[in-house]
Structures are given as C-alpha cells and as structure tokens.
Design a protein around this motif. Structure first.
Motif, PDB file in Angstrom:
ATOM      1  N   LEU A 103      61.924 -22.930 142.857  1.00  0.00           N
ATOM      2  CA  LEU A 103      61.412 -23.897 141.558  1.00  0.00           C
ATOM      3  C   LEU A 103      60.649 -23.130 140.572  1.00  0.00           C
ATOM      4  O   LEU A 103      60.960 -23.207 139.395  1.00  0.00           O
ATOM      5  N   THR A 104      59.681 -22.238 140.906  1.00  0.00           N
ATOM      6  CA  THR A 104      59.085 -21.640 139.777  1.00  0.00           C
ATOM      7  C   THR A 104      59.946 -20.857 138.918  1.00  0.00           C
ATOM      8  O   THR A 104      60.091 -20.600 137.767  1.00  0.00           O
ATOM      9  N   ASN A 151      61.597 -23.264 136.688  1.00  0.00           N
ATOM     10  CA  ASN A 151      60.559 -23.605 135.585  1.00  0.00           C
ATOM     11  C   ASN A 151      60.405 -22.617 134.499  1.00  0.00           C
ATOM     12  O   ASN A 151      60.405 -22.895 133.454  1.00  0.00           O
ATOM     13  N   LYS A 173      61.348 -22.424 130.641  1.00  0.00           N
ATOM     14  CA  LYS A 173      60.312 -22.673 129.723  1.00  0.00           C
ATOM     15  C   LYS A 173      60.725 -21.578 128.384  1.00  0.00           C
ATOM     16  O   LYS A 173      60.363 -21.949 127.300  1.00  0.00           O
ATOM     17  N   LEU A 220      61.244 -33.193 136.297  1.00  0.00           N
ATOM     18  CA  LEU A 220      61.058 -31.615 136.059  1.00  0.00           C
ATOM     19  C   LEU A 220      60.746 -30.879 134.911  1.00  0.00           C
ATOM     20  O   LEU A 220      60.295 -30.125 135.039  1.00  0.00           O
ATOM     21  N   GLY A 265      57.340 -30.792 135.197  1.00  0.00           N
ATOM     22  CA  GLY A 265      57.027 -29.838 136.060  1.00  0.00           C
ATOM     23  C   GLY A 265      56.906 -28.355 135.389  1.00  0.00           C
ATOM     24  O   GLY A 265      56.164 -27.493 135.532  1.00  0.00           O
ATOM     25  N   ILE A 266      57.923 -28.100 134.481  1.00  0.00           N
ATOM     26  CA  ILE A 266      58.077 -27.037 133.641  1.00  0.00           C
ATOM     27  C   ILE A 266      56.865 -26.574 132.831  1.00  0.00           C
ATOM     28  O   ILE A 266      56.300 -25.409 132.777  1.00  0.00           O
ATOM     29  N   ASP A 300      53.697 -25.792 134.584  1.00  0.00           N
ATOM     30  CA  ASP A 300      53.818 -24.334 135.718  1.00  0.00           C
ATOM     31  C   ASP A 300      53.220 -23.418 134.624  1.00  0.00           C
ATOM     32  O   ASP A 300      53.807 -23.022 133.484  1.00  0.00           O
TER      33      ASP A 300
END
Length: 549
Positions: A393-394, A397, A401, A442, A445-446, A449
């Motif tokens: 997921l990272t 992200n 970004k 989501l 979340g981006i 992060d």
C-alpha cells in the motif's frame, strides 16, 4: 409520357418508403427510477455490491450519441440482425475475411457496434453503464479505411473498432479516469499506445467506464463504479456478479460484443480480475513491454496497459499493434517480439506447468488440470512459500502522490485546475454526494503517508524479492507457467513483474464466469499466448451472456 409519370411515381414511392423507414421512433436514453433496485441491492451478501446508485448522475448518453443520429436513423433492426452472424463472437481474421469478400465493410462493422451499444445501453433492464464517450469521427474514419483498404489485413488491427479504458488519453475525447475533477480533460495528445493503434489503422470507437481512479480512490466501494460513468454491471448477472476492476468497462464491453477489442490497464489485478469475471481473455504484460505515456497513473513502478479480447488470436494482434519503444517512459523496452508471427500451434504436449496444490479444492480448476494432463501437459504440483507483501500500500501511496502530479502537468489539458491528490480531495468535498458518494479514503491515505523516497526504494526491493520468491518454482522446476485462478495471485505477479494471461475456464453453478490464469517469467508473453491458445482450443468454454446475444 405515361411511362415517365409511372417511373416518377415509383421513385417518389421509394423515397416515401425510405423516409417512413428512417422515421422510426428515435432511441432516447431516459433516466429511470432505480429506488427499488437499490433497495433490493442492499440484501446482497457482498457488501461491495450494496450499491448506492446505478445510473450516472453526470453523463447524458443522448449527447454521447448525438454525432451518430443521422447515420443510425437509417441503420435499422433488420440490418443489425442480418449482420449478427458475421460479427458476434468472430475473431479479427474472420472479420477481415468478410470485409475482403465484400460481405462486410469497416463502416458497417462500426455502425453495427454503435447500434448494438445504443440498443442495450438505452434499455433500463439491460444497460451495463459501460460507455463514457464515443469518438465523434469514427464513422468518417471507418469510411476512409474502406476507401484505402490494404491487401494483407487478415491478422491486422486495421479498421477494427477498439474501446479504451477512460484513463488512456485520446485527442478526440476527454480522458476522465471516471472522475468529475477530470471531466474537462479534453485537449490532450493521444497516449503512446493510441498513437500506435492509429498508425496501424485501428478505429478508436470510444472510452469505457472503470473503477474511478483505477480503484485507488475509495475503500471497500463497488468495483466498476465511477462518478462519471455510474455503476458498471456484469452482463452475466447484472447486480448479481461483480464486474471486477478496475478495467470493468473494458471487460464488460467485450463480453457483450460492443467492440472487437478493448484496452485496460493494470497495477495489480485490474486487467486479470475483470477479464476473469466477464469470461474474456486479458493479458497483463511485463512492465515496459507497452508504453505508458499519456495514461493516468497509479504507480510508475507497477502500471501497464494490456489488451482484453474474446480470444487469444485477437489478443496477440492487439499486442502487435500497440508495441513499440516509448521514449518518454523510463521503463519502456526495445523489443523485437512478434506476438503472432507464424501463428500458434494447438500443442500442450510437453508443456511444463505448475499446479498450485491449494487450488485443487476448486472443482473447476481441478477438472481443468485433468484436461491439461490428458492433453499431454507435464503438470508439477507446487506449494508456493508463505510470503508477505509488506509495504504494498505504501508503494502505491507514494508512487501516486508523485506520479499523478507529473501526468497532470505533462499530459493533461492545461485548463484542468487540480494539480495533486490533495487538490482532488478538496474538489470532491465541494459536492461529495455527486463526486465521491462512497468516500475517498484511499486518496486521504495517500496525503497522510509521509514515507520518504529513500524508504520507498527499500520497500520496492523487498517487494520484488518477495514476489520472485513466491514464484521461485518457475525457475527451480523449469516451468513455462504457473496455473492460477482469476486474480488470486496478481499482487505477487505485479511486484515480481511477471506477466499474466487469463483465459475463460468455465462457469460456476450460479453462472458466474471463472478463468484460468497463466503466470509466466518476465517477457514471456509470446509463450503465455501460445499456451493460452492451445488451452482455449482444447476447452472452448467461452459463451456469450444469454441476455446479450
């Protein structure tokens, strides 16, 4: 004089009849009450299928079809019916033969698909909400293809109407990624793969619906939903079966025979999943095989476009049409591979294929393994090691970004106001019911992060190693492919940069499609297509959805 009057009368009568025929009731796309359908949907056992809406609140399909009003006025149901045996479920070589012999033309083929899309998408009981836009020039282009026919077209994309996932740039239609924030993303150059398709003479028929922002937007929301296009539906079970995502519209339109082929994109499962659930062939190539310039990104590490077709031959033809070195894509590879040269042999004998032991509990997979064994394939049972994809997921992200702003700056319309993920979130909050009814968790979340680029490189390396470890049997047991189901192992294939090919394998008792997925080593697309063709010819299980025949 009497003869002259008689012939004049016949001509006027003929013209009158033609006008009467053309003055059939115009097809109108009408909004319908969906409250009872939505209420019924809340009982679905799959929470992602508990829809909040079906129809697009943004799109007007009457406007989409406006450029074709005059042409479709004279293309009647009897014309459509007469052409069905020549077109439905036919592969590209067959269609090209019909055109060469004069039974068909590129213009008629295009009109057929436009009529068929209009016929089903205007029917509230059968609409799939699969189309976002249509190329207003496509009939003009089809006539030009007819006028300038080439000699050797049997295995060529020339004149074939193709649909694109609406995150792929085109100069003649907006590229929205399903998001209202990009609704006016009109003045763009063609994406690299679209340039290649046009160079080969393909007809870009239109753009299809998708999971908004390629399903990296909301969490736990329906597959195939976008604010622009509404809820894409599976033709094998509208509102019953999931479409898969994010290339939902690409799979649905080909399953329903709305075009010859479609192009999807995948980061992890976004071609494999919808292709599997809609009983079509989907190929996710090795990163860099197909150029990515002009495609709305999630991850420059994992993203790739790929063809979605009704059969293997068409898939290979599409691969040949889209290939080429993309100078502005850092991952692009200079390759000299022909994905269909000299054709495919129906040979499974001696093919070394890995069978995942844990999947043999699936009766359709197990029966398929038996068919392959009887056809002479060497099947080696394997148990992949338990491997975690920590940091996946990272990776998405941080890539998005950084990658989305690059697309917005270099490949989007200059008038687009948003420049980052943060901007899109703020834009959607101004009217969240219309723009983000399922939320944008989501994307949030981006923004939250804070992983550094240095840390990201470590995560990427670890993920790549984990993926390769999971598929170590390919090398250790000298396998040509590992057999999976649907998109079960797409995450591992993505991080290991292994290509995947999904081919219809059968249908569950419920009628839901299920597919066999071949996972190969990097750059083994040609081998996967050869094996996939042999499997396809052995089983021939694909069937049209019964309400779309």
């Amino acid at each position: 004089m009497k003869k002259l009057l008689y012939f004049t009368f016949l001509i006027l009568l003929f013209i009158g009849c033609q006008k009467t025929k053309s003055q059939q009731d115009a097809v109108v796309f009408k909004k319908y009450s969906e409250s009872s359908a939505i209420q019924k949907q809340q009982d679905h056992e799959n929470k992602r299928m508990q829809f909040k809406l079906f129809q697009s609140k943004y799109l007007d399909m009457n406007t989409v079809f406006k450029p074709f009003e005059n042409d479709l006025e004279y293309f009647l149901e009897e014309h459509y019916t007469a052409l069905k045996p020549l077109i439905l479920e036919q592969d590209i070589p067959t269609l090209q033969k019909h055109i060469k012999t004069g039974r068909l033309s590129y213009e008629k083929l295009t009109l057929f698909y436009l009529y068929r899309i209009q016929k089903f998408e205007s029917d509230s009981s059968k609409s799939l909400n699969s189309i976002i836009s249509l190329n207003p020039n496509v009939l003009k282009e089809a006539r030009a293809r007819d006028k300038n026919k080439k000699e050797n077209t049997e295995y060529a994309i020339y004149g074939m109407p193709i649909l694109l996932k609406d995150n792929i740039n085109t100069k003649d239609m907006p590229t929205t990624a399903g998001a209202i924030a990009l609704a006016e993303n009109k003045n763009t150059a063609d994406a690299f793969i679209v340039e290649k398709l046009r160079e080969k003479g393909a007809l870009i028929l239109g753009k299809v619906n998708l999971s908004e922002w390629a399903y990296f937007f909301c969490s736990g929301c329906p597959l195939g939903y976008s604010a622009i296009g509404g809820q894409t539906l599976n033709p094998y079970g509208r509102g019953i079966f999931e479409t898969g995502g994010s290339s939902a519209g690409s799979a649905v339109t080909i399953a329903a025979n709305f075009a010859v082929a479609a192009v999807g994109t995948e980061t992890s499962g976004s071609i494999t999943s919808p292709a599997s659930l809609n009983s079509v062939v989907g190929l996710k190539p090795t990163i860099g095989v197909l150029g990515r310039t002009g495609i709305v990104p999630i991850s420059s590490t994992l993203d790739t476009p790929g063809p979605m077709t009704k059969n293997i031959i068409d898939n290979a033809i599409c691969m040949n049409a889209m290939r080429g070195f993309d100078q502005t894509d850092a991952a692009s590879k200079e390759l000299a591979v022909d994905y269909f040269k000299n054709g495919f042999k129906q040979k499974l004998k001696g093919r070394r294929l890995g069978v995942i032991k844990s999947l043999l509990t699936d009766s359709i997979y197990s029966a398929t393994v038996g068919k392959l064994r009887r056809a002479g394939a060497e099947l080696i049972e394997i148990t992949p090691p338990e491997v975690a994809l920590n940091g996946f997921l990272t990776l998405l992200n941080i890539d998005m970004k950084n990658d989305l702003p690059k697309y917005l700056a270099a490949d989007a319309d200059e008038q687009i106001a948003v420049t980052s993920v943060k901007d899109v979130i703020a834009f959607n909050l101004k009217d969240s019911l219309l723009r983000a009814p399922y939320g944008q968790q989501l994307f949030e979340g981006i923004v939250e992060d804070t992983t550094t680029l240095a840390k990201l490189e470590i995560i990427k390396t670890n993920l790549t190693n984990s993926g390769r470890k999971y598929f170590q049997a390919l090398k250790n047991d000298n396998l040509e492919a590992i057999l999976s189901i649907n998109n079960y192992h797409s995450g591992f294939a993505a991080v290991a940069n292994h290509p995947t090919l999904t081919v219809p394998m059968g249908y569950k008792n419920s009628g839901e499609p299920i597919s066999l997925t071949f996972i190969g080593t990097p750059l083994s697309e040609r081998i996967l297509l050869e094996i996939g063709y042999a499997f396809e010819q052995l089983t021939k299980v694909r069937k049209m959805p019964k309400n779309y025949q």
